[in-house]
Design an enzyme around this catalytic site. Structure first.
Site, PDB file in Angstrom:
ATOM      1  N   ASN A  41      -2.072   1.798   5.900  1.00 32.28           N
ATOM      2  CA  ASN A  41      -1.233   0.733   5.636  1.00 32.28           C
ATOM      3  C   ASN A  41      -1.090  -0.174   6.825  1.00 32.28           C
ATOM      4  O   ASN A  41      -0.675   0.518   8.032  1.00 32.28           O
ATOM      5  CB  ASN A  41      -0.029   1.355   5.073  1.00 32.28           C
ATOM      6  N   GLY A  42      -1.248  -1.454   6.764  1.00 30.58           N
ATOM      7  CA  GLY A  42      -0.899  -2.189   7.819  1.00 30.58           C
ATOM      8  C   GLY A  42      -2.182  -3.022   8.123  1.00 30.58           C
ATOM      9  O   GLY A  42      -3.292  -3.215   7.583  1.00 30.58           O
ATOM     10  N   LYS A  73       6.158  -4.427  -3.613  1.00 33.86           N
ATOM     11  CA  LYS A  73       7.364  -4.421  -3.516  1.00 33.86           C
ATOM     12  C   LYS A  73       7.911  -4.687  -1.947  1.00 33.86           C
ATOM     13  O   LYS A  73       9.011  -5.244  -1.845  1.00 33.86           O
ATOM     14  CB  LYS A  73       7.974  -3.107  -3.848  1.00 33.86           C
ATOM     15  N   HIS A  94      15.005 -37.822  -5.338  1.00 34.05           N
ATOM     16  CA  HIS A  94      14.147 -38.300  -4.131  1.00 34.05           C
ATOM     17  C   HIS A  94      12.884 -37.844  -4.323  1.00 34.05           C
ATOM     18  O   HIS A  94      12.241 -37.512  -3.451  1.00 34.05           O
ATOM     19  CB  HIS A  94      15.078 -37.653  -2.814  1.00 34.05           C
ATOM     20  N   GLU A 125       7.347 -15.398 -10.452  1.00 33.66           N
ATOM     21  CA  GLU A 125       6.869 -14.169  -9.792  1.00 33.66           C
ATOM     22  C   GLU A 125       6.501 -13.135 -10.890  1.00 33.66           C
ATOM     23  O   GLU A 125       5.554 -12.470 -10.936  1.00 33.66           O
ATOM     24  CB  GLU A 125       7.618 -13.280  -8.849  1.00 33.66           C
ATOM     25  N   GLU A 179      16.736 -19.014  -6.479  1.00 36.05           N
ATOM     26  CA  GLU A 179      16.443 -17.486  -6.921  1.00 36.05           C
ATOM     27  C   GLU A 179      16.190 -17.437  -8.311  1.00 36.05           C
ATOM     28  O   GLU A 179      15.120 -16.758  -8.854  1.00 36.05           O
ATOM     29  CB  GLU A 179      17.868 -16.578  -6.556  1.00 36.05           C
ATOM     30  N   TRP A 205      -2.882  -2.633  -1.802  1.00 35.57           N
ATOM     31  CA  TRP A 205      -2.518  -4.005  -1.701  1.00 35.57           C
ATOM     32  C   TRP A 205      -3.551  -4.532  -0.823  1.00 35.57           C
ATOM     33  O   TRP A 205      -3.188  -4.540   0.533  1.00 35.57           O
ATOM     34  CB  TRP A 205      -1.038  -4.185  -1.593  1.00 35.57           C
ATOM     35  N   ARG A 256       4.065  -0.381  -4.569  1.00 37.11           N
ATOM     36  CA  ARG A 256       3.886  -1.041  -3.435  1.00 37.11           C
ATOM     37  C   ARG A 256       2.475  -1.476  -3.450  1.00 37.11           C
ATOM     38  O   ARG A 256       2.183  -2.314  -2.290  1.00 37.11           O
ATOM     39  CB  ARG A 256       3.793   0.124  -2.351  1.00 37.11           C
ATOM     40  N   LYS A 278      12.393 -15.844  -9.655  1.00 38.81           N
ATOM     41  CA  LYS A 278      12.394 -14.849 -10.647  1.00 38.81           C
ATOM     42  C   LYS A 278      11.277 -15.236 -11.723  1.00 38.81           C
ATOM     43  O   LYS A 278      10.297 -14.413 -12.039  1.00 38.81           O
ATOM     44  CB  LYS A 278      13.666 -14.440 -11.248  1.00 38.81           C
ATOM     45  N   CYS A 338       0.770  -1.344  -0.138  1.00 37.61           N
ATOM     46  CA  CYS A 338      -0.136  -0.075  -0.066  1.00 37.61           C
ATOM     47  C   CYS A 338       0.748   1.275   0.066  1.00 37.61           C
ATOM     48  O   CYS A 338       2.069   1.384   0.720  1.00 37.61           O
ATOM     49  CB  CYS A 338      -0.967   0.249   1.249  1.00 37.61           C
TER      50      CYS A 338
HETATM   51  C1  F6R Z   1      11.435 -11.331  -4.917  1.00 41.68           C
HETATM   52  C2  F6R Z   1      11.509 -10.148  -3.921  1.00 41.68           C
HETATM   53  C3  F6R Z   1      10.788 -10.444  -2.568  1.00 41.68           C
HETATM   54  C4  F6R Z   1      11.611  -9.753  -1.584  1.00 41.68           C
HETATM   55  C5  F6R Z   1      10.965 -10.172  -0.066  1.00 41.68           C
HETATM   56  C6  F6R Z   1      11.979  -9.513   0.811  1.00 41.68           C
HETATM   57  O1  F6R Z   1      12.031 -10.746  -6.145  1.00 41.68           O
HETATM   58  O2  F6R Z   1      11.412  -8.929  -4.349  1.00 41.68           O
HETATM   59  O3  F6R Z   1      10.813 -11.928  -2.467  1.00 41.68           O
HETATM   60  O4  F6R Z   1      13.154 -10.193  -1.535  1.00 41.68           O
HETATM   61  O5  F6R Z   1       9.624  -9.557  -0.079  1.00 41.68           O
HETATM   62  O6  F6R Z   1      12.084  -8.119   0.703  1.00 41.68           O
HETATM   63  P1  F6R Z   1      13.142  -7.091   1.109  1.00 41.68           P
HETATM   64  O7  F6R Z   1      14.425  -7.697   0.759  1.00 41.68           O
HETATM   65  O8  F6R Z   1      12.676  -5.779   1.050  1.00 41.68           O
HETATM   66  O9  F6R Z   1      13.091  -7.269   2.803  1.00 41.68           O
END
Ligand code: F6R
Length: 599
Positions: free
Chosen positions: A100-101, A594, A495, A479, A472, A74, A27, A476, A2
């Site tokens: 927000n929260g 984000k 396994h 998502e 990772e 969000w 956000r 990527k 948010c």
């Molecule tokens: C994936 C991604 C999320 C963040 C996670 C932690 O691409 O961006 O998985 O890595 O939400 O966020 P931070 O690093 O801001 O604590």
């Protein structure tokens, strides 16, 4: 999670609020809305969907006022629709709030307010705050807010306005808010990116603080009314860092920025065959290290465990921040807890650090956003200096986190009076160049992505240091392209996951020329025998690889510890191009935000 912006000044509020929302859209983007006070009346305009849809509403250009609040959502409580969109108002339409929260005692408060005759129209937990403030209002918004918040349990970053008061009130507990100080105007936002165009002078609110803003003044108090004097900080990021700079998406720009972001994290820290960090704890007292993080940052922590255990020989645990707090972790003053977070605002990571402090552990942060909540909670840390990361999928922050963890390991080694391997330091220095070489092969990676873009499932396999690289890579892809992808340790495949392999299953192997090479080749044979479609990230082509893999991506060979960084770049590009071929909204993938500021 948010985005919030508020404005009070002499200018038209709507364009400032809309521009702010656009900056904050990463956000959350389920719905958006603004509220502006005009002739002592609140005008609220909301719309389901992205800010572009809100912007198209003709009524938006008809409201002229110079106090306003706005929100991009969000969804947590209630589906994303117009009624649930913020701002929310009380029944008399005198008070508007953006929140927000999460309000944890929402049901109790809702029942209480309904029993008293308040008419609650949305499914959100946020709306009840507007009614609660209205209940206590008798001519002073700040006072009414303090009284109302006394009854609220949970997390909030809250911005409030009243139709008859030319001010904005902002309160924080758990969800970030920052005040922007202008000339004859004041701002408040959920993060600094929305303020940068207007001012560089900011004040970060802490938990249990409330700010009251008028065009020429601000006051900050604790929620129980004590005045506080707070430092004004200066934002170092620049506005052009927030632009796409000719790239189609922020994510692509950020992938290509990695040579520079790596130079930035190394600057001043690697010198004269040594590593210099300013960390505020006595390493000799530390008997165990715990790395806490979420998502991509958690993947960097898995790599960090290898670094620290190999170079410093101290036991390291890696925890999902969201799990850490609830398992009553074994910590004491001889433990060091390291929070890793791009945003510095992830609620679970923040909560993990608070838990660590309660148990008397030492704490440090590896964080990108200067002044963020985690940086203010830990005793010292390592800033990534990667610049703003706007694309929701983390790329440059990840590679910088891995470098930060290596720097931390080398620094601890120095503290232990052990020598630092020159090969690692040379490797670090040449890392930006290595990354540039990988970026040069982006067109080849794009061609492979085009061939595989319609596959429904992917498996990513790696061993040792590159098992987290595989995790990772898979994250990527899923998502941003919504293709199902799993990361596994290569040898673990037999396994269970091997059952999934057929001629329609691409398997991406991370296969550097190190001690794991021969073993990974055997795993490739196992996949090939089941007609799997192999994509191999390798250091140099050999006959065997050419025979087994349909697609080969060559990356330069680095010192072993740096290979997860170099190997991650092609996987970022691969995911990016697949998502782009599929026409996905890469910088704002569905359902994601984000920074995740709710637990
Ligand atoms: C994936 C991604 C999320 C963040 C996670 C932690 O691409 O961006 O998985 O890595 O939400 O966020 P931070 O690093 O801001 O604590």
């Amino acid at each position: 999670m948010c985005g919030i912006i508020g404005y009070v000044g002499e200018k038209e509020a709507v364009p400032i609020l809309i521009k702010g929302l656009e900056t904050l859209e990463y956000r959350g983007y389920d719905s958006a809305g603004v509220c502006v006070s005009v002739s002592e009346e609140l005008n609220v305009i909301k719309k389901k969907g992205k800010i572009a849809e809100l912007k198209q509403l003709p009524e938006l250009s008809q409201i002229n006022g110079n106090v306003g609040i706005a929100h991009t959502r969000w969804a947590t409580h209630g589906e994303p629709n117009e009624i649930n969109a913020h701002p929310h108002t009380d029944s008399k339409k005198e008070i508007a709030i953006v929140h927000n929260g999460i309000i944890e005692n929402y049901y109790t408060l809702k029942k209480l307010l309904e029993d008293e005759g308040y008419n609650i129209v949305s499914e959100t937990d946020s709306e009840i705050i507007a009614h609660l403030i209205s209940k206590f209002y008798s001519g002073n918004l700040e006072e009414a807010t303090m009284k109302a918040l006394h009854f609220v349990e949970g997390a909030f970053g809250l911005v409030i306005m009243h139709s008859r008061e030319r001010k904005i009130v902002a309160a924080r507990k758990g969800s970030p808010l920052v005040i922007g100080i202008g000339n004859g105007e004041m701002f408040v936002a959920s993060d600094i990116t929305a303020l940068m165009e207007h001012t560089k002078r900011v004040i970060y609110l802490n938990d249990d603080e409330i700010a009251t803003l008028t065009p020429n003044n601000y006051s900050i108090k604790t929620l129980d009314g004590k005045e506080i004097d707070k430092n004004i900080d200066e934002i170092k990021w620049t506005v052009d860092q927030m632009e796409k700079g000719g790239f189609k998406h922020f994510m692509l720009k950020e992938i290509f920025e990695q040579p520079e972001s790596i130079r930035n994290i190394l600057r001043g820290r690697v010198k004269d065959n040594s590593v210099n960090l300013t960390l505020d704890f006595d390493f000799k007292e530390i008997e165990k290290i715990v790395l806490v993080a979420c998502g991509t940052s958690w993947h960097s922590a898995l790599i960090g465990k290898h670094f620290i255990e190999k170079l410093v020989r101290i036991p390291v645990e890696v925890d999902y921040a969201s799990e850490f707090r609830y398992r009553d972790p074994l910590l004491d003053e001889k433990s060091l807890v390291v929070a890793i977070s791009q945003s510095g605002e992830t609620a679970d990571t923040l909560a993990a650090i608070k838990e660590a402090k309660k148990k008397k552990a030492k704490t440090i942060g590896i964080v990108n956003v200067v002044g963020s909540s985690i940086t203010r909670e830990v005793s010292s840390g390592i800033y990534l200096h990667a610049g703003p990361e706007i694309g929701v999928a983390s790329t440059k922050a990840f590679t910088s986190q891995v470098v930060a963890l290596l720097l931390l390991s080398l620094y601890l080694r120095k503290e232990k009076n052990l020598s630092i391997d020159k090969e690692i330091l040379d490797g670090l220095e040449s890392l930006p160049e290595m990354i540039e070489k990988v970026l040069d092969s982006s067109e080849e990676i794009k061609k492979i992505a085009e061939k595989l873009k319609d596959k429904k499932n992917f498996l990513y396999l790696g061993r040792g240091l590159n098992f987290p690289t595989a995790l990772e890579g898979a994250l990527k892809l899923k998502e941003i392209s919504y293709i199902h992808a799993e990361g596994y340790p290569a040898a673990e495949m037999k396994h269970g996951p091997i059952a999934l392999i057929d001629d329609d299953m691409p398997v991406v192997f991370v296969c550097p020329k190190d001690d794991t090479y021969k073993k990974i080749m055997s795993n490739m044979e196992e996949v090939k025998a089941r007609k799997g479609n192999i994509v191999a990230v390798i250091n140099e082509k050999d006959d065997k690889i050419s025979e087994l893999a349909e697609h080969v991506i060559e990356v330069p060979k680095t010192s072993e510890l740096l290979s997860p960084i170099v190997n991650s770049i092609p996987l970022q590009l691969f995911a990016y191009y697949i998502a782009d071929f599929k026409g996905c909204d890469i910088d704002k993938p569905r359902n994601l935000a984000k920074s995740v500021t709710v637990e």
